[in-house]
Design an enzyme around this catalytic site. Structure first.
Site, PDB file in Angstrom:
ATOM      1  N   GLU A 191     -13.419  -3.640  12.925  1.00 41.41           N
ATOM      2  CA  GLU A 191     -13.835  -2.223  12.412  1.00 41.41           C
ATOM      3  C   GLU A 191     -13.607  -1.237  13.856  1.00 41.41           C
ATOM      4  O   GLU A 191     -14.149  -1.449  14.819  1.00 41.41           O
ATOM      5  CB  GLU A 191     -15.298  -2.273  12.111  1.00 41.41           C
ATOM      6  CG  GLU A 191     -15.786  -0.903  11.670  1.00 41.41           C
ATOM      7  CD  GLU A 191     -16.999  -0.917  10.647  1.00 41.41           C
ATOM      8  OE1 GLU A 191     -17.598  -1.984  10.820  1.00 41.41           O
ATOM      9  OE2 GLU A 191     -17.434   0.223  10.212  1.00 41.41           O
TER      10      GLU A 191
ATOM     11  N   THR B 242     -15.036   5.776   7.211  1.00 40.51           N
ATOM     12  CA  THR B 242     -14.982   7.483   7.085  1.00 40.51           C
ATOM     13  C   THR B 242     -15.918   8.040   8.072  1.00 40.51           C
ATOM     14  O   THR B 242     -15.674   9.092   8.755  1.00 40.51           O
ATOM     15  CB  THR B 242     -15.264   7.926   5.662  1.00 40.51           C
ATOM     16  OG1 THR B 242     -16.493   7.617   5.293  1.00 40.51           O
ATOM     17  CG2 THR B 242     -14.212   7.455   4.716  1.00 40.51           C
TER      18      THR B 242
ATOM     19  N   GLU C  23     -21.319   2.183   2.851  1.00 37.99           N
ATOM     20  CA  GLU C  23     -22.261   1.883   3.633  1.00 37.99           C
ATOM     21  C   GLU C  23     -23.405   2.881   4.049  1.00 37.99           C
ATOM     22  O   GLU C  23     -23.391   3.296   5.303  1.00 37.99           O
ATOM     23  CB  GLU C  23     -21.635   1.303   5.027  1.00 37.99           C
ATOM     24  CG  GLU C  23     -22.266   0.462   5.811  1.00 37.99           C
ATOM     25  CD  GLU C  23     -21.445   0.090   7.349  1.00 37.99           C
ATOM     26  OE1 GLU C  23     -21.690  -0.888   7.742  1.00 37.99           O
ATOM     27  OE2 GLU C  23     -20.365   0.959   7.630  1.00 37.99           O
TER      28      GLU C  23
HETATM   29 MN    MN Z   1     -18.710   0.571   8.846  1.00 39.17          MN
END
Ligand code: MN
Length: 290
Positions: free
Chosen positions: A152, A186, A246
């Site tokens: 990530e 994002t 999320e």
């Molecule tokens: Mn995330």
């Protein structure tokens, strides 16, 4: 068609929760995918892991797995014992995902989260090299298991090693493993990238997973995120993977402090209100990802 999911912690103050109830809930709300915290699953032991995987299969719900590695398991650490402990721990996390028949694991899997203090640029460069050595080693197991290991890319206030898709892509390529992919989000991209489109195109076929949320981490559709640009770029690279929201809107507990939620961004929603908010966001994204 991309599967659309949600992270269980939208409803929770702690990383450990009654995951079975979330499997039923998000299925009922119409989602395809539920994302779980794999560190909590690892602690549950094999029996409970298998029961949850079985329940998800019965419900026809897809599961995905994520984590930000705790400092004790920092695979970028200058302390060799910590780095070794981290590599072993990640091995156990991969065992968990494999046992549950998952095919992806994402998050801050190359360092710890959140980052402590403000390292110097030189510290970052050294940590990156250690992280690379660790991920190269870990990727062998990910390959054996057929699990995408999705790094990530997060903003500078949470980690310094990989802040942009370009940094992530170079790192993933240097591992020499096809299983090492990128997880773009994002929320983080909004802080670090020049444009969403360029970042998504840069990731290209290395994009293994995608997190969505507004700039303040509200559910998609309630802010000013450039959804048309984002979804067009995903389409442009023919991204077939999952798109998992999320959102974090409730203060309090370990989740609230780890994510730095210091006000109620839910408008005082109760559980039914939270469900409705998730459902609205799902419909909003389904329409755009068509
Ligand atoms: Mn995330």
């Amino acid at each position: 068609m991309n599967k659309i999911g949600i992270y269980f912690a939208f409803w929770e103050r702690n990383w450990t929760a009654d995951y079975a109830s979330y499997i039923r809930k998000v299925k009922r709300l119409g989602f395809d995918t539920l994302e779980l915290e794999v560190g909590a699953l690892e602690k549950m032991g094999a029996d409970r892991q298998l029961k949850l995987a079985e329940l998800a299969r019965e419900e026809g719900l897809d599961l995905t797995y994520c984590i930000g590695l705790p400092p004790a398991y920092d695979v970028s650490s200058a302390d060799n014992a910590t780095r070794r402990a981290g590599i072993e721990y990640v091995g156990r996390l991969l065992d968990t995902v494999y046992r549950m028949k998952g095919n992806m694991m994402g998050g801050i899997l190359y360092a710890c989260w959140p980052m402590k203090g403000a390292p110097s640029y030189e510290d970052k460069l050294a940590a990156r090299e250690r992280a690379l050595e660790s991920v190269k080693e870990i990727s062998k197991k990910a390959e054996e298991y057929g699990i995408d290991y999705c790094l990530e890319i997060v903003n500078r206030f949470e980690q310094c090693i990989l802040n942009t898709a370009a940094e992530g892509k170079a790192f993933a390529e240097e591992t020499g493993s096809e299983r090492v992919k990128l997880l773009l989000d994002t929320f983080h991209m909004n802080i670090e990238e020049d444009t969403f489109r360029d970042a998504i195109l840069t990731a290209g076929d290395r994009l293994g997973h995608f997190h969505i949320g507004e700039c303040n981490r509200k559910v998609p559709g309630r802010g000013h995120m450039a959804w048309d640009e984002i979804t067009a770029a995903l389409h442009e690279i023919s991204y077939q993977g999952r798109v998992v929201m999320e959102p974090f809107v409730k203060p309090g507990g370990q989740v609230g402090s780890d994510i730095r939620v210091y006000r109620d961004l839910s408008g005082g929603a109760d559980e039914a209100g939270m469900d409705e908010m998730a459902r609205e966001a799902l419909l909003f994204m389904r329409e755009r990802l068509k």
